[in-house]
Write an enzyme that holds these catalytic residues in place. Structure first.
Site, PDB file in Angstrom:
ATOM      1  N   THR A  75     -41.169  26.662   4.350  1.00 47.81           N
ATOM      2  CA  THR A  75     -42.197  26.993   5.342  1.00 47.81           C
ATOM      3  C   THR A  75     -42.788  28.382   5.123  1.00 47.81           C
ATOM      4  O   THR A  75     -43.991  28.605   5.300  1.00 47.81           O
ATOM      5  CB  THR A  75     -41.577  26.924   6.758  1.00 47.81           C
ATOM      6  OG1 THR A  75     -41.173  25.582   6.996  1.00 47.81           O
ATOM      7  CG2 THR A  75     -42.574  27.314   7.812  1.00 47.81           C
ATOM      8  N   SER A 132     -38.057  21.963   1.454  1.00 45.76           N
ATOM      9  CA  SER A 132     -36.630  21.815   1.149  1.00 45.76           C
ATOM     10  C   SER A 132     -36.111  20.411   1.445  1.00 45.76           C
ATOM     11  O   SER A 132     -35.046  20.024   0.971  1.00 45.76           O
ATOM     12  CB  SER A 132     -35.791  22.878   1.862  1.00 45.76           C
ATOM     13  OG  SER A 132     -35.575  22.558   3.204  1.00 45.76           O
ATOM     14  N   THR A 144     -35.941  25.774   5.548  1.00 51.64           N
ATOM     15  CA  THR A 144     -34.790  25.862   6.446  1.00 51.64           C
ATOM     16  C   THR A 144     -34.012  24.551   6.564  1.00 51.64           C
ATOM     17  O   THR A 144     -32.825  24.563   6.876  1.00 51.64           O
ATOM     18  CB  THR A 144     -35.234  26.290   7.866  1.00 51.64           C
ATOM     19  OG1 THR A 144     -36.220  25.367   8.342  1.00 51.64           O
ATOM     20  CG2 THR A 144     -35.825  27.690   7.837  1.00 51.64           C
ATOM     21  N   ASP A 145     -34.687  23.429   6.290  1.00 54.88           N
ATOM     22  CA  ASP A 145     -34.050  22.139   6.578  1.00 54.88           C
ATOM     23  C   ASP A 145     -32.787  21.871   5.760  1.00 54.88           C
ATOM     24  O   ASP A 145     -31.854  21.248   6.252  1.00 54.88           O
ATOM     25  CB  ASP A 145     -35.056  20.998   6.382  1.00 54.88           C
ATOM     26  CG  ASP A 145     -36.027  20.901   7.548  1.00 54.88           C
ATOM     27  OD1 ASP A 145     -35.570  21.009   8.693  1.00 54.88           O
ATOM     28  OD2 ASP A 145     -37.235  20.744   7.309  1.00 54.88           O
TER      29      ASP A 145
END
Lengths: 163, 163, 163, 163
Positions: free
Chosen positions: B11, B53, B82-83
């Site tokens: 992101t 990700s 972040t995932d």
């Protein structure tokens, strides 16, 4: 335990007064900045003063030291104008030995959209969580010993007094 | 010695394509962010990939690990979606024992003006300078052990697997 | 035919000098703002001066009038500090009768991220394309007759002298 | 008399959902944008729908036309996705002859910090105040006849169908 944040003013918190065209202090933007950073580290924020650090007096510095001394938290961040940040760091380094104190600030006001303040706040929060007791200045991504730092007035960057 | 920064996408670096209305990756904004933060810590930046990700494969993760292993710098920051940040952290924690690796990212693209990315980058740079060898995730102002962290998909915040 | 834009300074173009903490003029942000607005109306931009309008002299105003008079374009936008915008409008209204001149400015510098400048520039460009010859002040989404406008110093908004 | 503003969605109002990584519609940013522009033109704002204009149906367009027809104000701004803005303009031009209707939008969401939306809104407000009855599209600083405009999908700019 929470981290204590003391606000003293500085460029960090300056705003533009659209009626007078002058920069001035209103409320601190620190809570908004912590929210923007999605910060989840518990913090206790208190405004001690709202001054340009060029106008900070010896009494003001004593007040800051007194609050650091009395604070029940042993990790403390101080937001501060950059011009005399090193001076305050030196005083605190002499007076407070058992707490981790990180002083930070900004070259550009947060409200001006291109501030280094958010970056510095993130680094200060990380340094205060990881460094041993002592007084530090966090600027330019770096962390300086509070007794060995100065702001270079010509370049606007922080540097060691002696390397 | 410099700090190594590996860029993998996420992101952090997403942009808005005004012709298609889709989010996409162009060049990384990391150099611009470091400049905005007035960073003066020596860094070496290299883009390894530019992926969401959720689309990061096992091979991608092996590639990241390989680059961390071969890097001559012993302090490494990885920007990452972040995932699956926690998944990459776990793999690196198993493979790399002698370097300080801090993985960070953002919930909001930097280009969207209200990103947590600048705050996280500041904290990652501070953590990587101060923490002992190990793999860490720096998000929400906090620093997590890379083997004991997950992203809570419902709240969007990072938390320990077991406290 | 192109629209002529004359730049004279004002809050519109003020920047923050991070070494002195003062506001100052550097280059105009007008080209950047036109690009941001995806403007495709042909314009010719020329900087006449870069002053705070409180410091604008009679000679400065004569210079502006002279440039308006000699301009081959008959549609002209002038960016101007808000404090004496009405005064310049009055002078131009007496001297120039055959061109459409729209004066605009901003209460907050464009660089401060929350400026009204982009909104005002959009409205000035629209007004200058549609209004008959005359001198106008475009502020607050409104368009005032250049001989019947003042800035209310207490509220910071523009209003008619007599309704 | 007030100017009527109808909101229908479009890029203008898209936001970034940090949990899903998708763009979505929440509340309109129009009131915030008018405040940012220090707008003092009396306006009445009403949200008719919040849709991507590629998903706007014939029924949606009929609803917009019906609201324009019934509106007691004779000056109307419609915020609209850019992809089918020209189609809505054409329909309204056939149905409404006695009001000044200006349709505008944005290529970049307002929330992404570098939007053309504020510029376009300023120009739409100016055009609607000065143009005779008719339907217009205000984009790129220009004002197009609603029956003679299309969005060039390759360049992202608006242009006349026939010059």
């Amino acid at each position: 335990m929470s981290i204590r944040i003391f606000i003293t003013g500085g460029t960090f918190d300056k705003e533009y007064n659209e009626l007078t065209g002058q920069l001035y202090f209103n409320d601190s933007h620190l809570p908004e900045m912590l929210e923007l950073g999605r910060n989840l580290v518990p913090v206790e924020v208190r405004t001690l003063m709202m001054v340009d650090s060029l106008e900070m007096t010896g009494d003001d510095r004593e007040l800051i030291a007194e609050h650091c001394r009395k604070s029940k938290e042993d990790k403390i961040i101080i937001t501060h104008g950059t011009d005399t940040m090193a001076e305050t760091a030196k005083l605190l380094a002499q007076k407070i030995k058992d707490k981790t104190i990180v002083i930070t600030g900004a070259m550009i006001p947060y409200k001006f959209g291109s501030s280094d303040g958010l970056f510095n706040l993130g680094s200060a929060l990380a340094f205060v969580q990881t460094l041993p007791p002592g007084v530090y200045v966090a600027m330019n991504g770096r962390c300086f010993n509070g007794e060995n730092v100065r702001k270079n007035r010509e370049t606007g960057v922080f540097e060691e007094l002696k390397v």
